[in-house]
Design a protein around this motif. Structure first.
Motif, PDB file in Angstrom:
ATOM      1  N   ARG A  89      11.363  -6.359  -8.250  1.00  0.00           N
ATOM      2  CA  ARG A  89      10.105  -7.065  -8.467  1.00  0.00           C
ATOM      3  C   ARG A  89      10.359  -8.560  -8.565  1.00  0.00           C
ATOM      4  N   GLY A 154      12.295  -0.619  -2.814  1.00  0.00           N
ATOM      5  CA  GLY A 154      10.893  -1.014  -2.844  1.00  0.00           C
ATOM      6  C   GLY A 154      10.783  -2.417  -3.421  1.00  0.00           C
ATOM      7  N   SER A 156       8.345  -5.634  -4.500  1.00  0.00           N
ATOM      8  CA  SER A 156       6.972  -6.063  -4.811  1.00  0.00           C
ATOM      9  C   SER A 156       7.022  -7.472  -5.373  1.00  0.00           C
ATOM     10  N   GLU A 167       8.376 -11.629  -0.497  1.00  0.00           N
ATOM     11  CA  GLU A 167       8.812 -10.249  -0.240  1.00  0.00           C
ATOM     12  C   GLU A 167       9.606 -10.177   1.070  1.00  0.00           C
ATOM     13  N   SER A 186       5.658  -4.152  -0.591  1.00  0.00           N
ATOM     14  CA  SER A 186       4.343  -3.704  -1.055  1.00  0.00           C
ATOM     15  C   SER A 186       3.207  -4.371  -0.292  1.00  0.00           C
ATOM     16  N   GLY A 190      -0.586  -3.102   0.892  1.00  0.00           N
ATOM     17  CA  GLY A 190      -1.489  -3.208  -0.126  1.00  0.00           C
ATOM     18  C   GLY A 190      -2.535  -4.172  -0.392  1.00  0.00           C
ATOM     19  N   ARG A 197      -0.126  -1.396  -6.420  1.00  0.00           N
ATOM     20  CA  ARG A 197       0.481  -1.684  -5.110  1.00  0.00           C
ATOM     21  C   ARG A 197       1.976  -1.421  -5.141  1.00  0.00           C
ATOM     22  N   GLU A 198       2.619  -1.820  -6.227  1.00  0.00           N
ATOM     23  CA  GLU A 198       4.052  -1.574  -6.392  1.00  0.00           C
ATOM     24  C   GLU A 198       4.332  -0.078  -6.396  1.00  0.00           C
ATOM     25  N   GLY A 201       4.343   1.305  -2.987  1.00  0.00           N
ATOM     26  CA  GLY A 201       5.567   0.929  -2.294  1.00  0.00           C
ATOM     27  C   GLY A 201       6.768   1.754  -2.732  1.00  0.00           C
ATOM     28  N   THR A 308      -2.170   4.550  -7.718  1.00  0.00           N
ATOM     29  CA  THR A 308      -1.943   3.767  -6.503  1.00  0.00           C
ATOM     30  C   THR A 308      -3.258   3.152  -6.049  1.00  0.00           C
TER      31      THR A 308
END
Length: 518
Positions: A89, A154, A156, A167, A186, A190, A197-198, A201, A308
């Motif tokens: 993240r 993943g 985000s 990203e 993400s 998204g 959104r995360e 992903g 989600t």
């Protein structure tokens, strides 16, 4: 145009051939545990009808094979075949109190959480950089992921739908350290809302290995059947994407079964605005068609207990189907179902469990199994069961209607015999030919879509709409659409008065025909 549509359900795998806009062949084969065997069986069965050969006996050219599958959502719901994911993240110093996976069911988080890395980066709500991206720390995180043996990542970032640059750069840095990594950004999925959104992903990244293996198996099944045609996978919004695109974003296929049925219902009935009730073996899905496509959910959708927010249809599912358990005293139907065991567990087939199909056999509606085994069910009992099924269906339709008046209802699915000819709140109940294979029909006739949902600043409304349109068009073409056939089916914009820079949120969705292959 000649296409094969396949839908893999919990009970049956349906296959249809559509030629010049008409259904010329439709078959069912039992769904196999490995899924691909059922697909191969259905293709061989379709070939056995002779519809895949011309008058000269030579195989007909097929323009595409469209497959809808519940494989990916089942993996999440059943907690199986999921890959450990590294969550990266970009958003420090804010957001540290709610780390990735914080709102997941613990059993699912334990399976998927491979590690969490939080790094400085991200943007403000008006698109200004929140913090510069800490590239050195991203590279160090990637080295730690590699050391831990993680290959699914993943990524985000705060407000990445506004500006995905952090990203994308982080993905480049991770790929330079782990060249074979399956990376999900993400912003590719998204909408606004970091955690939801995360989550989408991270679920997508967790399906990376399953997606690769499943789609490879689908391609092999098509080759083994002797069909030379490109593969497309159906999506949540009733459209399709090329196999390569679907392999990268498997979460877009989570709800494709129900949306295939709705699109098939629209096609078979000729109606573009109506309610649809799809009665399967285990569940009944109710949704609404708008311009021939399912109405989309515009709020948070939980998948396997995970919140989600991405492209999903607005559906209501109830435990009513052709295999639903029936208790007579007191009277109740479902939610339990014999599912694919109907031919062994149903009373009419020598089993001990009374189902709605047994009642339909006793009432003379269906000609299946041995009618003498259900002879003890009199007409009054059968009527009570069908009345209860109708009540459940009426209630579900009423909950999904968006208008007070009566509306047309299209009934499809193998269990559509449970839907009566007249219902409260419904102007007309329409049972269509090939309705039991509406899901496969919906897959076969599907178009390709592209969507843009983001905030634009320092632009006029007209410029923002044009920019969103171009992004949506490009995404549709990337998914396999013919650019010349694209047209807009949804467009909405909302000025955001609390943001500087004349900001406006724009959402545009386009669809187009599948691009022809050489």
């Amino acid at each position: 145009m000649r296409r094969i549509g396949i839908d893999v359900g919990g009970t049956n795998t349906d296959a249809v051939l559509i030629e010049e806009g008409k259904v010329v062949g439709a078959v069912k084969a039992p769904t196999s545990q490995d899924v691909t065997t059922g697909i191969l069986d259905s293709l061989n069965k379709l070939g056995g009808t002779g519809v895949l050969k011309g008058a000269d006996g030579k195989p007909k050219k097929v323009d595409g094979v469209m497959i809808g599958t519940t494989h990916f959502i089942n993996a999440v719901v059943q907690r199986r075949h999921l890959t450990k994911v590294a969550a990266l993240r970009l958003g420090l110093p804010s957001g540290a109190s709610l780390p990735p996976f914080c709102d997941w069911p613990e059993d699912l988080a334990t399976l998927v959480r491979g590690g969490v890395w939080m790094v400085e980066g991200g943007h403000e709500y008006d698109g200004r950089p929140f913090m510069p991206l800490d590239e050195a720390t991203v590279t160090k995180a990637a080295q730690e992921m590699k050391a831990a043996g993680l290959r699914a990542v993943g990524i985000s970032s705060v407000f990445s739908p506004l500006d995905p640059s952090h990203e994308k750069r982080a993905a480049e840095l991770v790929a330079s350290v782990i060249p074979d990594a399956a990376i999900t950004c993400s912003s590719d999925l998204g909408r606004i809302g970091l955690l939801e959104r995360e989550n989408a992903g991270l679920l997508n990244a967790a399906l990376a290995d399953l997606s690769r293996d499943t789609i490879a198996a689908f391609e092999k099944a098509i080759r083994d059947s002797g069909i030379d045609a490109p593969l497309f996978i159906t999506q949540n919004d009733g459209t399709v994407a090329e196999a390569s695109q679907a392999r990268r974003l498997p979460v877009y296929s989570f709800a494709s079964g129900a949306t295939n049925s709705m699109r098939g219902a629209a096609y078979l009935s000729g109606l573009s605005d109506a309610m649809v009730i799809d009665v399967g073996g285990t569940t009944t899905d109710v949704g609404q068609l708008k311009l021939g496509f399912p109405r989309e959910a515009n709020s948070v959708v939980k998948v396997g207990g995970v919140r989600t927010l991405f492209r999903m249809p607005d559906l209501l599912s109830i435990g009513l189907g052709g295999g639903s358990h029936v208790a007579l005293d007191p009277l109740s139907i479902g939610p339990l179902s014999v599912g694919y065991r109907l031919l062994t567990d149903g009373v009419a087939f020598g089993g001990a469990q009374l189902t709605t199909t047994d009642v339909a056999v006793a009432a003379g509606i269906l000609d299946l199994g041995d009618k003498t085994k259900v002879a003890h069910l009199d007409a009054a009992t059968c009527s009570k069961v069908f009345s209860e099924a109708a009540r459940l269906a009426e209630e579900a339709v009423d909950r999904m209607k968006t208008e007070a008046g009566d509306v047309p209802l299209i009934a499809v699915g193998g269990g559509a015999f449970l839907i009566p000819e007249t219902m409260a709140g419904v102007s007309q109940v329409i049972h269509v030919e090939h309705g039991d294979c509406a899901n496969a029909v919906g897959a076969a006739i599907a178009q390709v879509s592209g969507e843009c949902d983001q905030i634009f600043k320092d632009m006029s409304r007209v410029e923002a709409l044009a920019a969103a349109q171009e992004i949506a068009n490009d995404r549709a073409v990337a998914a396999g659409a013919d650019r010349a056939t694209l047209h807009t089916i949804e467009s909405e914009d909302m000025p955001l008065a609390y943001l500087p820079g004349n900001s406006v949120r724009v959402r545009v969705r386009v669809v187009g025909d599948v691009a022809a292959t050489a």
